[in-house]
Design an enzyme around this catalytic site. Structure first.
Site, PDB file in Angstrom:
ATOM      1  N   ASP A  95      15.737 -37.812  75.914  1.00 52.69           N
ATOM      2  CA  ASP A  95      16.832 -37.045  75.297  1.00 52.69           C
ATOM      3  C   ASP A  95      18.186 -37.427  75.891  1.00 52.69           C
ATOM      4  OD1 ASP A  95      15.811 -35.893  77.715  1.00 52.69           O
ATOM      5  OD2 ASP A  95      17.140 -34.187  77.396  1.00 52.69           O
ATOM      6  N   GLU A  96      19.198 -37.193  75.112  1.00 46.46           N
ATOM      7  CA  GLU A  96      20.592 -37.256  75.576  1.00 46.46           C
ATOM      8  C   GLU A  96      20.892 -38.508  76.409  1.00 46.46           C
ATOM      9  OE1 GLU A  96      21.619 -32.540  76.001  1.00 46.46           O
ATOM     10  OE2 GLU A  96      20.477 -33.437  77.629  1.00 46.46           O
ATOM     11  N   ALA A  97      20.401 -39.659  75.948  1.00 50.79           N
ATOM     12  CA  ALA A  97      20.632 -40.900  76.697  1.00 50.79           C
ATOM     13  C   ALA A  97      21.992 -41.480  76.308  1.00 50.79           C
ATOM     14  CB  ALA A  97      19.496 -41.892  76.430  1.00 50.79           C
TER      15      ALA A  97
END
Ligand code: TNX
Length: 512
Positions: A323-325
């Site tokens: 997530d949220e890379a």
């Protein structure tokens, strides 16, 4: 037969528990009242379990322990016998009608209670129902006086989704083994059968990895706000896995990557593209860290971590985050996943990941976990179309770390406020465009812990939303009804008071 959803609530607007039948959460498929079939537990009551089944015996021991603790009765556990069927029987048999892997039938008579299931998991579910049929004092940690009568009922029950999960973030604030066990106990009572452990994040690495020891000795040494942090040794983790398994809960460990990796990058300078270790972080910013996608050592690191974690994990899944890379380019992200997913597979495990993994070419047995507040996602839709199953945890419906309303002291609110009704009134089978019921693996309620420090905090955020999401995962869609649910949920409060749970008294629920 009384349809489970209808006809049971005597006073839809009255306060507290429903008259007549006990307030079961999650609501079973069907509950039939049987007058004259009440069973009164006494000092002679024993638990009899299917002869020859060690698994049934373990469920019986689990129940007997709960009953001994609160009633003070000896509650012996023995093999079931065809000639003496009194007491509480846990039988493995083809239940009729067929209740599947996790379902059960529960019938009372003046002589006892019989739970029948095809598998021990179903017996365990039935035992959780029995706990709710007994007076709330059954949850007491010490011997109590109560009228230990089980109402006359015949229940047939099985889940809508086979995978019902809670997630606990032990990275932002570390939560020691005892707290995790406590959370497992609370989740098990609502028929949750998976525990997703968010083991790593920017602020801390919480699982011992022998080949990279600084991950924990240094990377686990702090947490949000700068406290001392902590980590699970391998023995701690095994203890959690075993404790969960005794409660028919499978642990799904998460190593979040390529983002959310500051603790690892801080622990090993050589994992950074520039060879310089960043400082440990104790703030709650997201999206700034990334493993170095071009570096060969990155994949040796991932292989070591996944190998050691897979060895410790009997369950089928390893969650790889994803997530949220925001500090990783899309090309690098896809490249990273194309190298990391096979590592998980080589270790005999199935991939789970936050839904961003579905933006890459994932295998069909990889499970994207939907956490968006939107109701469409092209990657998830396409993965489902190719046959992938999706785990549902939309943030605005299931996030236990979110504030209930503007007055909630704890919690975040990026997905808005999440009151009890929000967690209840949504349908996993129609929530995401193009992702239908048959593509849904199950439902999870995650508890991220940026603001959650103590078990009191955990309880306050999880209760009453955890039971609500648990019902979304268990109870058939057509049987769910908010007006009925709020009464049944109110009926649970008496149990929580005996358990001394620090629950939120939502104004939406007519608490007694
Ligand atoms: C988003 S949900 C995150 C987490 C935060 C959470 C707080 C998800 C996959 N990522 O890093 O802890 O919001 O609500």
């Amino acid at each position: 037969m009384v349809g489970a959803a209808g006809g049971l609530a005597a006073e839809p607007d009255g306060p507290g528990a429903r008259e007549g039948l006990p307030s079961l959460v999650p609501l079973p498929v069907s509950v039939e009242e049987r007058s004259g079939a009440e069973f009164a537990l006494d000092a002679d009551t024993g638990v009899r379990t299917e002869a020859g089944s060690a698994e049934a015996r373990r469920v019986g021991e689990h129940l007997a322990e709960i009953l001994r603790r609160s009633t003070g009765y000896p509650v012996p556990v023995s093999d079931a016998s065809p000639t003496d069927t009194s007491g509480i029987q846990l039988l493995l048999a083809d239940a009729d009608p067929v209740v599947g892997e996790q379902g059960y039938q529960l019938d009372t008579s003046p002589d006892g209670v019989t739970i029948r299931a095809e598998h021990a998991a179903g017996l365990f579910s039935g035992v959780q129902t029995l706990r709710q049929l007994l007076p709330p004092e059954v949850e007491s940690a010490t011997v109590t006086d109560a009228d230990w009568t089980v109402p006359g009922v015949s229940i047939t029950d099985y889940p809508r989704f086979g995978h019902r999960s809670v997630m606990l973030d032990v990275a932002r604030h570390f939560h020691p083994v005892e707290h995790v066990k406590h959370y497992i106990d609370q989740a098990a009572r609502y028929k949750v059968n998976h525990l997703h452990l968010h083991l790593t994040d920017d602020q801390g690495w919480r699982i011992q990895i022998d080949s990279w020891p600084r991950l924990t000795t240094y990377g686990g040494s702090t947490q949000v706000g700068g406290g001392p942090g902590g980590y699970f040794t391998k023995d701690d983790y095994r203890e959690i896995v075993e404790y969960a398994a005794e409660r028919h809960i499978t642990v799904v460990p998460e190593i979040d990557m390529p983002g959310h990796t500051n603790a690892a990058l801080a622990s090993y300078a050589e994992l950074n593209c520039d060879g310089i270790a960043p400082p440990l972080r104790t703030d709650i910013e997201v999206g700034y860290s990334s493993l170095c996608v071009d570096l060969p050592l990155t994949y040796e690191f991932v292989a070591d971590v996944i190998r050691e974690l897979a060895e410790l994990t009997p369950g089928p899944y390893i969650h790889i985050g994803g997530d949220e890379a925001d500090a990783t380019t899309d090309e690098d992200y896809a490249l990273f996943m194309s190298r990391v997913i096979p590592i998980v597979e080589e270790n005999g495990k199935q991939v789970m990941g936050w839904h961003e993994i579905a933006n890459t070419d994932i295998p069909t047995d990889a499970v994207p976990q939907f956490w968006s507040t939107s109701t469409s996602h092209e990657g998830v839709r396409a993965a489902a179309e190719r046959g992938a199953k999706v785990l549902m945890s939309p943030a605005n419906k299931t996030y236990l770390d979110h504030k209930y309303d503007a007055t909630t002291q704890l919690g975040l609110q990026w997905a808005g406020f999440v009151e009890v009704r929000d967690t209840y009134e949504w349908d996993p089978g129609t929530h995401v465009e193009g992702v239908s019921e048959s593509s849904i693996l199950g439902v999870e309620s995650p508890l991220f812990t940026e603001t959650i420090v103590t078990t009191d905090d955990m309880e306050y955020m999880a209760f009453p939303r955890l039971p609500s999401v648990a019902e979304v995962g268990w109870t058939q869609a057509e049987a769910r009804d908010w007006d009925d649910f709020r009464l049944r949920l109110a009926g649970q409060a008496a149990h929580w008071e005996v358990l001394d749970l620090n629950f939120y008294r939502s104004p939406q629920i007519p608490w007694p």
